[in-house]
Motif scaffolding. Structure first.
Motif, mmCIF file in Angstrom:
data_model
loop_
_atom_site.group_PDB
_atom_site.id
_atom_site.type_symbol
_atom_site.label_atom_id
_atom_site.label_comp_id
_atom_site.label_asym_id
_atom_site.label_seq_id
_atom_site.Cartn_x
_atom_site.Cartn_y
_atom_site.Cartn_z
ATOM 1 N N PHE A 107 51.192 80.817 17.418
ATOM 2 C CA PHE A 107 49.787 80.446 17.603
ATOM 3 C C PHE A 107 49.049 80.481 16.263
ATOM 4 N N TYR A 108 49.327 81.512 15.483
ATOM 5 C CA TYR A 108 48.660 81.649 14.189
ATOM 6 C C TYR A 108 49.133 80.575 13.202
ATOM 7 N N LYS A 109 50.429 80.226 13.272
ATOM 8 C CA LYS A 109 50.953 79.172 12.401
ATOM 9 C C LYS A 109 50.300 77.828 12.724
ATOM 10 N N HIS A 110 50.155 77.527 14.031
ATOM 11 C CA HIS A 110 49.483 76.288 14.428
ATOM 12 C C HIS A 110 48.041 76.268 13.923
ATOM 13 N N ALA A 111 47.376 77.411 14.020
ATOM 14 C CA ALA A 111 45.980 77.499 13.588
ATOM 15 C C ALA A 111 45.854 77.276 12.081
ATOM 16 N N GLU A 112 46.788 77.832 11.315
ATOM 17 C CA GLU A 112 46.754 77.661 9.867
ATOM 18 C C GLU A 112 46.882 76.186 9.463
ATOM 19 N N LYS A 113 47.583 75.414 10.281
ATOM 20 C CA LYS A 113 47.785 73.991 9.992
ATOM 21 C C LYS A 113 46.719 73.107 10.633
ATOM 22 N N ASP A 114 45.682 73.719 11.232
ATOM 23 C CA ASP A 114 44.652 72.952 11.949
ATOM 24 C C ASP A 114 45.241 72.180 13.119
ATOM 25 N N HIS A 115 46.195 72.781 13.801
ATOM 26 C CA HIS A 115 46.853 72.147 14.943
ATOM 27 C C HIS A 115 46.573 72.901 16.235
ATOM 28 N N TYR A 122 49.720 71.606 18.834
ATOM 29 C CA TYR A 122 50.590 70.464 18.574
ATOM 30 C C TYR A 122 51.190 70.574 17.177
ATOM 31 N N THR A 123 52.244 69.803 16.960
ATOM 32 C CA THR A 123 52.859 69.689 15.639
ATOM 33 C C THR A 123 52.877 68.214 15.254
ATOM 34 N N ILE A 124 53.160 67.946 13.981
ATOM 35 C CA ILE A 124 53.248 66.568 13.491
ATOM 36 C C ILE A 124 54.585 66.379 12.789
ATOM 37 N N GLY A 125 55.267 65.314 13.112
ATOM 38 C CA GLY A 125 56.539 64.989 12.480
ATOM 39 C C GLY A 125 57.033 63.639 12.940
ATOM 40 N N LYS A 126 57.806 62.978 12.110
ATOM 41 C CA LYS A 126 58.369 61.659 12.425
ATOM 42 C C LYS A 126 57.284 60.636 12.759
ATOM 43 N N GLY A 127 56.123 60.796 12.139
ATOM 44 C CA GLY A 127 55.057 59.833 12.337
ATOM 45 C C GLY A 127 54.359 59.920 13.672
ATOM 46 N N ARG A 128 54.460 61.071 14.345
ATOM 47 C CA ARG A 128 53.847 61.209 15.664
ATOM 48 C C ARG A 128 53.389 62.639 15.877
ATOM 49 N N VAL A 129 52.583 62.826 16.914
ATOM 50 C CA VAL A 129 52.144 64.152 17.351
ATOM 51 C C VAL A 129 53.074 64.622 18.455
ATOM 52 N N LYS A 130 53.460 65.895 18.426
ATOM 53 C CA LYS A 130 54.260 66.490 19.511
ATOM 54 C C LYS A 130 53.463 67.639 20.106
ATOM 55 N N LEU A 131 53.073 67.487 21.380
ATOM 56 C CA LEU A 131 52.331 68.545 22.054
ATOM 57 C C LEU A 131 53.241 69.742 22.305
ATOM 58 N N THR A 132 52.766 70.916 21.923
ATOM 59 C CA THR A 132 53.481 72.150 22.236
ATOM 60 C C THR A 132 52.941 72.755 23.525
ATOM 61 N N HIS A 133 51.634 72.901 23.622
ATOM 62 C CA HIS A 133 50.958 73.388 24.827
ATOM 63 C C HIS A 133 49.735 72.522 25.118
ATOM 64 N N LEU A 134 49.454 72.310 26.385
ATOM 65 C CA LEU A 134 48.179 71.759 26.851
ATOM 66 C C LEU A 134 47.837 72.554 28.099
#
Length: 709
Positions: A40-48, A66-78
């Motif tokens: 959770f803290y890592k996502h926050a540090e990246k503004d995700h 969410y994370t970003i990679g391969k030119g797209r967004v990947k949802l981790t939690h919603l």
């Protein structure tokens, strides 16, 4: 939609709401799974990490990671707390992510099928594109959901190539399922199955709305879902931005029952996608009687999308083609001229071009005009007219204040006027060439009140929509792929968001291993940086001789000025045209390719104040077709200058074949290159009685000499 008591915040790692978010995650861990607190803290540090905060209760109502990679967004939690569901919070969270990441391709999410959340994902604009086994011991299935941002990519370049000169159709679910069922063929399915016959595939291009993924996902049989998805993979997928889909879905909702079934909802989304997609869909093909009888008329009247049955499409294919391909009459002798706008012309422009339909205010339009007319050293304001007593067809304003940008704050066209639209398109292509010739990197059209057909044209010629308006990259001269990649990357420095990412994407593509041999991709990139050329690509280069009488109508404005009736107006304004010649001694002509036009001498032009026996222009070869005069004349009448009898004369008989060269994006050389000068440049003699292929270095030397000052 945000409410007064709900606030959406990008959460930092030191936020006081971090514990609240983790509590909400733990509360819903049975569906979300367990995520280490550090994540959770890592996502926050990246503004995700985005959260919805209830100010009244000072608690977290919802969040997404969410994370970003391969030119797209990947949802981790919603995750939305039970107490706050049904308030469109999830939709707003997704919108926040999209607004921040709209330079990417889209959002990917995974969700267990047995959670029965399909309707939620569909309402958020996602489609179920794939499924795979989950990791739970119970043998769960994970469905992968995709929200497409509909940004230009290499697939869209392929689509642009596919649909040229074809009838473009979208098929609905009932037609798709018939086509997918190859085992059971009966009288009911015969007309739909005929859409895949060889004779018809050369006439039509079939698209399927991305909503079809959701139709497939409703099937309870996993084997059938897998089979249908494999079949869907063989079709072109049609998509559109979520905002447009929602808008048009609401507009056509009243045409459907009050109580919508899942199938009805999908029908709405498929038709809405066909209306607002960047791909111009000519016909929506269905076997649904209600759509054909109750919905068709209003959809056609309002959106010019014709709903049609497979049988009607097949038996009327020639007439339908004529419906959608305008065959203009030649307007020989029509005088189209440009006029500079003066202060006293402002009211005329207001009367002709104020966009009331989009809510434009007179004060706004007047202010822009006066502001730019007050400084003629930096601005040009003109209109284009056919006849002085009929008023302007096109009005435009050019600003040269920035050394690297040619800005167009105003570009207006007369509504529902083909000639006006074509004049505007011709103007835009000219502006690109002007911008490049002035060593500017970008052409920017920032008018927010453009007509729809102009926006469609801008997409076709690779303008890219940004916050500042429609931006076209225009490079100058010839460069290697590596050199061009460096130029584009340096051009991206200091640029805003999605434009910077777009330039970097082009640069990255040029650095891909073996990109020079990928004809369609490298040709697409050249279109994106037009008029720049990639010299170490394997795109072949040709020199083609042409008589000045044909050149004046096809591309040479300077030659057209030498004859009293000038060029045929419609043809001279077109971006793409066709030139016919014998199929013999063709010099290996093929597409894609580049043409250097050698305009020969002619006794009718002896007194012309132009350089003949010279290379005067460069074009792209889009297609080479060999066929009979009748077939070619029928297919390309709107693009060619020859009459049917001319084609018969070239082929030396109605039953003899000849060659049609469809070409586009012609640049007239600033400095025509005489044959002798061309020979000196490349160091060898040139014999040009028929088309000849030339090497990349010879093309570079001649082209640069023709276009560079």
């Amino acid at each position: 939609m945000e409410e007064n008591d709900l606030v959406f915040e990008w959460i930092r790692s030191d936020s006081r709401y971090m514990e609240e978010i983790i509590k909400l995650a733990n509360k819903n861990s049975s569906t979300l799974g367990f995520l280490p607190y550090e994540a959770f803290y890592k996502h926050a540090e990246k503004d995700h990490l985005i959260a919805c905060i209830d100010n009244n209760k000072d608690k977290c109502a919802a969040y997404t990671l969410y994370t970003i990679g391969k030119g797209r967004v990947k949802l981790t939690h919603l995750c939305v707390d039970d107490e706050y569901r049904g308030r469109n919070i999830a939709k707003t969270l997704i919108a926040k992510i999209k607004n921040k990441t709209d330079h990417l391709q889209g959002i990917l999410a995974s969700c267990r099928r047995d959670y029965n959340l399909s309707s939620m994902w569909e309402s958020l604009g996602f489609s179920a594109i794939h499924e795979r086994p989950g990791k739970s011991r119970s043998g769960s299935t994970l469905t992968e959901w995709w929200l497409d941002y509909c940004n230009p990519n290499l697939i869209t370049l392929v689509h642009d190539k596919l649909i040229e000169d074809k009838i473009v159709i979208a098929i609905d679910a009932n037609v798709f399922f018939v086509l997918a069922d190859e085992e059971n063929r009966d009288e009911y399915s015969r007309d739909a199955q005929a859409l895949l016959d060889d004779w018809l595939t050369s006439e039509i291009e079939i698209f399927v709305a991305s909503e079809m993924n959701n139709e497939i996902n409703r099937n309870d049989d996993p084997k059938k879902r897998n089979k249908l998805r494999n079949r869907l993979g063989k079709f072109n997928i049609l998509s559109c931005p979520k905002e447009d889909l929602d808008k048009f879905s609401k507009e056509i909702r009243h045409l459907f029952p009050n109580n919508l079934s899942p199938s009805d909802s999908s029908d709405i989304r498929q038709i809405a996608t066909s209306i607002c997609s960047n791909i111009k869909i000519d016909f929506f093909v269905t076997k649904d009687t209600r759509l054909l009888e109750e919905v068709e008329e209003e959809i056609f009247e309002k959106y010019q999308l014709k709903i049609i049955s497979p049988l009607e499409l097949i038996i009327n294919i020639d007439e339908l083609r004529r419906e959608i391909k305008y065959q203009p009459a030649r307007l020989a002798g029509t005088s189209i001229r440009k006029k500079s706008v003066r202060g006293e012309d402002i009211e005329t422009l207001m009367d002709c071009f104020l966009n009331n339909a989009k809510g434009e205010h007179k004060a706004h339009f007047r202010t822009i005009l006066r502001q730019h007319l007050s400084d003629p050293t930096k601005n040009d304001c003109c209109w284009i007219e056919k006849d002085a007593d009929q008023g302007p067809m096109v009005a435009y304003l050019i600003n040269r204040e920035s050394p690297e940008e040619l800005r167009v704050p105003i570009l207006r066209t007369k509504k529902n006027d083909l000639l006006a639209s074509m004049c505007a398109q011709h103007l835009i292509l000219n502006l690109i060439n002007v911008s490049a010739s002035e060593n500017r990197i970008f052409t920017i059209i920032s008018d927010i009140y453009l007509e729809e057909e102009i926006e469609v044209f801008l997409r076709e010629i690779h303008f890219y929509r940004t916050e500042r308006g429609w931006v076209k990259v225009n490079q100058k001269g010839c460069h290697t792929a590596c050199e061009m990649a460096k130029i584009l990357r340096s051009s991206s420095a200091g640029k805003d968001g999605n434009l910077r990412d777009y330039l970097n994407t082009l640069s990255n593509n040029l650095n891909l291993p073996g990109i020079q041999s990928s004809f369609d991709v490298i040709a697409g990139i050249e279109q994106a940086i037009f008029p720049g050329k990639i010299t170490d690509s394997l795109i072949p280069n040709f020199m083609i001789p042409i008589k000045p009488w044909w050149a004046k109508d096809l591309f040479d404005e300077e030659l057209a000025e030498q004859v009293i009736w000038g060029a045929h107006s419609i043809l001279a304004l077109r971006r793409e045209l066709v030139y016919y010649r014998s199929k013999m001694a063709s010099g290996g002509l093929k597409a894609p390719g580049r043409i250097l036009w050698y305009v020969s001498q002619d006794k009718g032009f002896k007194k012309a104040n132009v350089t003949l026996s010279a290379i005067r222009a460069c074009s792209y070869i889009d297609e080479i077709i060999i066929d009979t005069p009748k077939s070619l004349y029928k297919k390309f009448k709107r693009l060619g200058i020859y009459e049917f009898d001319d084609l018969v004369a070239v082929s030396k008989g109605q039953d003899k074949e000849l060659m049609a060269i469809r070409f586009s994006n012609t640049e007239l050389f600033k400095n025509p290159i005489s044959l002798k000068k061309a020979e000196n440049l490349i160091g060898k003699n040139i014999h040009i009685q028929a088309p000849i292929q030339i090497d990349a270095r010879s093309f570079e030397l001649i082209y640069n000499a023709g276009v560079l000052c």
